[in-house]
Design an enzyme around this catalytic site. Structure first.
Site, PDB file in Angstrom:
ATOM      1  CG  HIS A  32      44.928  39.661  33.530  1.00  0.00           C
ATOM      2  ND1 HIS A  32      45.743  40.064  34.549  1.00  0.00           N
ATOM      3  CD2 HIS A  32      45.672  38.766  32.804  1.00  0.00           C
ATOM      4  CE1 HIS A  32      46.914  39.457  34.458  1.00  0.00           C
ATOM      5  NE2 HIS A  32      46.905  38.658  33.406  1.00  0.00           N
ATOM      6  CD  GLU A  33      44.345  36.379  30.223  1.00  0.00           C
ATOM      7  OE1 GLU A  33      45.298  36.590  29.443  1.00  0.00           O
ATOM      8  OE2 GLU A  33      44.500  35.916  31.365  1.00  0.00           O
ATOM      9  CG  LEU A  74      41.970  31.871  36.641  1.00  0.00           C
ATOM     10  CD1 LEU A  74      41.496  33.057  37.469  1.00  0.00           C
ATOM     11  CD2 LEU A  74      41.348  30.593  37.167  1.00  0.00           C
TER      12      LEU A  74
HETATM   13 ZN    ZN Z   1      48.269  37.600  32.460  1.00  0.00          ZN
END
Ligand code: ZN
Length: 451
Positions: free
Chosen positions: A242-243, A200
């Site tokens: 998250h990134e 993703l």
């Molecule tokens: Zn990660």
């Protein structure tokens, strides 16, 4: 017979569950390790950043003010999707939705606050107080809405073998805007030739430099950026949350390991088998040790406990913190105070030029009015700088064209034209802005008049 039938059925169900599990949901860990192996500057820089962050955290506390960070979103779309909103040429509304979710998560105003699905770690839940804003000036000083759109013949970028190709013009993408001043987010169609699930997104941990600096930033599959428009029905819109955690120095909350592109990564033996329990110990001490990735929802009865935390500096054994944004659970809603300290330390250390960036930005969460992504390949304005005569070639009918001076006073206006040469040589040398509006959008560009 009945027992055998049930047994067979249970095998089928468990195989399906395994197939749905996605060990490559985020490629950060193997990508970073590959870079560490092949790039000694990065390895040195990573070690320095971890020790500098430790010192910063010891001597400072979290920023009291909100930190605004200028962002550029690079949409890399298939060339057949000429209209914005078509296929992976995602709409401005989808980009706004992605930013809204991101900014909720980084201000502790996400929908799970203040009553999350479970309360286990409610006292660990911190507020990063960060805001991600679209840049309004590009690296050349031209006005921008903070979005670039690049058409490519590539159907997808293979995350396993072409992890950085969307970051270069020559390989079908677009070059980064100065990574020391902008957070670059490339949004494109990702594929995986290596199997093992779908990626993703990913981001390098801080520390890239020199000829590798172009890799710095986030890559996110267009179906997992936001939750509307071209987004997948399974997108929670939190891949960017998250990134950015990785981009600001955080590791996953769980130990992971496997084989990627032939090399064992993470906490794995030479066969790729997981051999340890905790791998987020880079200045983060308040996330319990965890292994055996949890992909499910976190609800009040979720009680995974994959490691004994008393071996990892905790006075008691705790459940796994599956609700952490740096986990792989399908519902997550929090960062811890220690994680926020690391992100703050990174923004006051390796990424201080980003924190102190003088790039102008739009923090209201909307894509700026009047700057709607005109497809640049259809428009050519030259020469620039100019002696006064400017050629304008456009594949689309120009509804209005205006030139304003540096204080915003309109000096020239025309409408309903397709191609033209305009002459404003009677004006003084200096900086002007040309504003061209077509049915597809508006383009604004800085023009330099030198006589
Ligand atoms: Zn990660």
């Amino acid at each position: 017979m009945k027992k055998i039938a049930i047994f067979t059925l249970s095998i089928i169900i468990s195989l399906q569950v395994t197939a749905q599990e996605n060990y490559k949901k985020c490629l950060t860990t193997p990508l970073v390790e590959k870079e560490l192996i092949g790039n000694s500057d990065y390895a040195k820089s990573r070690a320095n950043i971890i020790s500098e962050n430790k010192i910063w955290i010891k001597n400072n506390s979290k920023e009291k003010n909100i930190i605004n960070i200028p962002v550029v979103v690079h949409i890399i779309h298939r060339n057949t999707y000429t209209q914005i909103g078509q296929g992976n040429n995602i709409s401005n509304a989808q980009i706004e939705d992605a930013l809204k979710i991101l900014n909720e998560d980084y201000s502790k105003t996400n929908p799970e606050h203040p009553t999350p699905p479970r309360n286990t770690f409610i006292n660990y839940w911190g507020n990063p107080d960060m805001k991600f804003c679209l840049a309004t000036t590009d690296p050349d000083g031209n006005p921008t809405n903070g979005i670039t759109r690049t058409s490519t013949t590539k159907l997808s970028f293979d995350a396993d073998t072409e992890s950085n190709e969307m970051k270069r013009v020559w390989s079908g993408g677009i070059d980064a805007w100065d990574p020391s001043k902008y957070l670059n987010i490339w949004v494109c169609n990702l594929s995986n030739s290596g199997g093992g699930g779908m990626t993703l997104g990913y981001a390098y941990l801080p520390g890239l430099s020199g000829s590798n600096l172009y890799k710095d930033g986030l890559v996110i599959d267009y179906q997992y950026f936001g939750t509307i428009g071209g987004a997948s029905s399974s997108s929670d819109g939190r891949t960017a949350t998250h990134e950015i955690g990785h981009y600001l120095g955080l590791n996953h909350t769980f130990a992971e390991g496997g084989i990627w592109n032939g090399f064992p990564y993470g906490c794995a033996d030479s066969q790729g088998n997981l051999i340890c329990c905790d791998n987020d110990n880079d200045n983060v001490d308040d996330t319990p040790a965890a292994k055996d990735i949890y992909f499910g929802n976190v609800i009040s009865s979720t009680n995974n406990n994959t490691c004994d935390d008393t071996f990892y500096g905790f006075s008691t054994d705790l459940l796994d913190m599956d609700e952490n944004f740096m986990s792989y659970a399908s519902t997550a809603w929090m960062f811890t105070d220690d994680q926020i300290n690391v992100m703050n330390a990174t923004l006051n250390g390796y990424r201080s030029s980003l924190k102190n960036s003088t790039v102008s930005m739009n923090c209201d969460g909307s894509v700026g009015t009047g700057l709607n992504n005109y497809q640049l390949e259809n428009l050519n304005i030259y020469p620039n700088p100019t002696l006064g005569k400017l050629n304008i070639v456009s594949a689309d009918k120009i509804n209005t064209l205006s030139i304003t001076n540096i204080i915003g006073k309109e000096i020239l206006f025309a409408k309903d034209i397709s191609a033209n040469t305009i002459d404003f040589s009677s004006y003084e040398s200096g900086v002007y802005f040309i504003n061209i509006s077509t049915d597809k959008g508006t383009h604004i560009e800085k023009i330099i008049l030198t006589k």
